[in-house]
Motif scaffolding. Sequence first.
Motif, mmCIF file in Angstrom:
data_model
loop_
_atom_site.group_PDB
_atom_site.id
_atom_site.type_symbol
_atom_site.label_atom_id
_atom_site.label_comp_id
_atom_site.label_asym_id
_atom_site.label_seq_id
_atom_site.Cartn_x
_atom_site.Cartn_y
_atom_site.Cartn_z
ATOM 1 N N LEU A 87 46.059 33.017 39.077
ATOM 2 C CA LEU A 87 46.179 34.044 40.116
ATOM 3 C C LEU A 87 46.835 35.271 39.520
ATOM 4 N N LYS A 96 40.800 37.217 44.965
ATOM 5 C CA LYS A 96 42.157 36.775 45.241
ATOM 6 C C LYS A 96 42.281 36.245 46.671
ATOM 7 N N LYS A 97 41.689 37.001 47.583
ATOM 8 C CA LYS A 97 41.730 36.619 48.992
ATOM 9 C C LYS A 97 41.113 35.231 49.175
ATOM 10 N N LEU A 100 43.286 32.443 47.666
ATOM 11 C CA LEU A 100 44.438 32.104 48.502
ATOM 12 C C LEU A 100 44.024 31.280 49.716
ATOM 13 N N LEU A 103 43.322 27.590 48.547
ATOM 14 C CA LEU A 103 44.319 27.198 47.562
ATOM 15 C C LEU A 103 44.453 25.685 47.374
ATOM 16 N N SER A 115 53.800 37.538 40.738
ATOM 17 C CA SER A 115 52.847 37.134 41.773
ATOM 18 C C SER A 115 53.497 36.189 42.768
ATOM 19 N N ARG A 120 52.275 37.242 50.522
ATOM 20 C CA ARG A 120 50.989 36.604 50.829
ATOM 21 C C ARG A 120 50.773 35.367 49.969
ATOM 22 N N VAL A 121 51.157 35.481 48.708
ATOM 23 C CA VAL A 121 50.990 34.354 47.784
ATOM 24 C C VAL A 121 51.932 33.217 48.171
ATOM 25 N N ASP A 123 53.308 32.639 51.064
ATOM 26 C CA ASP A 123 52.887 32.038 52.337
ATOM 27 C C ASP A 123 51.756 31.043 52.130
ATOM 28 N N ALA A 124 50.794 31.418 51.293
ATOM 29 C CA ALA A 124 49.674 30.517 51.010
ATOM 30 C C ALA A 124 50.174 29.245 50.328
ATOM 31 N N LEU A 125 51.146 29.398 49.417
ATOM 32 C CA LEU A 125 51.691 28.230 48.712
ATOM 33 C C LEU A 125 52.472 27.325 49.673
#
Length: 494
Positions: A87, A96-97, A100, A103, A115, A120-121, A123-125
């Motif tokens: 990423l 990228k969108k 994510l 994921l 990163s 946003r990253v 939150d996705a994790l």
Amino acid sequence: MENLSGVLKKHFGFDSFREGQKEIVEDLVNGRDAIAMLPTGGGKSLCYQLPGYILKGTAVIISPLVALMEDQVAQLKMNGEKRAIALNSFLSFDEKKSALFHLSEYRFIFLSPESLMHERVLDALKRIHISLFVVDEAHCISQWGHDFRPDYSLIGHARRKLNKAPCLAMTATATEEVLKDIQSSLYMTEPILHVYSVNRPNISIMVKEARGLEDKLSQLSELVSRLEGPGLIYCAGRQWTEKTVSYLKETGRKRIAFYHGGLENEQRMLIQQQFINGQLDLVCCTNAFGMGVNKNDIRYVIHFHMPARMDAYMQEIGRAGRDGLPAIAITLYDPEDVQLPLFMIEKEFPVRDELQAYLSSIEIDPSFKLEIEETHERFILHHAEKLKSKDWNEKTDQIWKIIQERQQNKTEKLWNMVKWYSTETCRRSGILAHFGEKSDSPSFTRFCCDYCGMELAPYYGQTKASLGYEAAEGWKNELKLMFKVSEPIVQKTK
DNA sequence: CGGATCACATATATATGTGATCCGGTGCGATATT
């Protein structure tokens, strides 16, 4: 745990583990945190990839360079693993969108600390199940996290917002201070330390005094023409890498190139690849060159200028002789050279007036921001964020204090390096002492260093022959002593 | 601090000397523009 070897065979095709790997894998599979300081070279990535296959979920790997992430992903894909992604800024906005959004479908995710800090990253994790949290080249936390790349110091903070997963920090070279830094910065819980000796007995160490430019260049030219390559030459500035290359080209060297952070990305990749493939004998570089250079037959590393710290020095000379065959590290030492790193320590941080002016400017009118150097700005903003509630006067005082401490810390490390150069004892014991290791002197031979009687003559010409591979028995025995397998020096809970 | 570079002066028409000035490592991501 009996199926470890099965997984090893299935995913990697190996019948047995290399030194240290099995223990680290077991810790992680058992849910423990671990810090691995393994001798340079092979087998580090297996330490996280194998548990990545055993544990459910996605392994997150923090990596300092995009090139390293891409390497790792490419390596995984070559092994038939498609569920790996880096990423980074190579991805378009849409890619990228989409990444994510999907994921949880990945088994291995590589990303930079910068990163990781993006909301946003993160939150996705938070939404996926993380199997393993890995920090590769973890000495960067200590080396860069305090100033150059402050996001490195926030990894632990981000990690605590994710689901609890075993954490692994890996590095090849770290002092005790750096290990402590890594542990506390990542908020690791009772990590198991797998620390091996930094000693690399097949690398002979020599310091040659050289006064002034002319002397240095002529000594360099002499060394380069007589030593067997491939070799690396470390310089303290970009201009110097270019100067030494053109000088050496004039004196007849051909397959040689310079490398520094000012080159185009494409050019950097080309030179690194050519060096690894054996199309270049010699690279003159700044400290930008090194991480991710997997070449095991480098025969010598010359420091045209001294490095600023002992651990940086060890990392740099440690790139030689990974094949276990004899290699040499030579510094062309001029006491005057200390001025360069001293200057850089000054320049790296803002002066008090600049700090104060910048802080007041953003507080009084945020739309008008004083233009200062990018690294200065990032450093100030990073610390100002932690002092949110204070006014700019108080911020100035506190941050100025931090700057002074950082400069003092760095200057101290520099003087330790200078002290090592000018102390008249075995070089190797000096280094080992710096890393908190006791030196078992019987293993030191006349190949050890200039104080143990090492001479350059045997290294001239055909290295193997002149070092006794096909010669006298006595030399062979001495070499055997040098190459004895290292035992872990620490393996305990902290 | 050391070195490179440049403008300028000097004693002679091409090279040398002097002083002022500038610059110096490591990289992520984002943004705007061709």
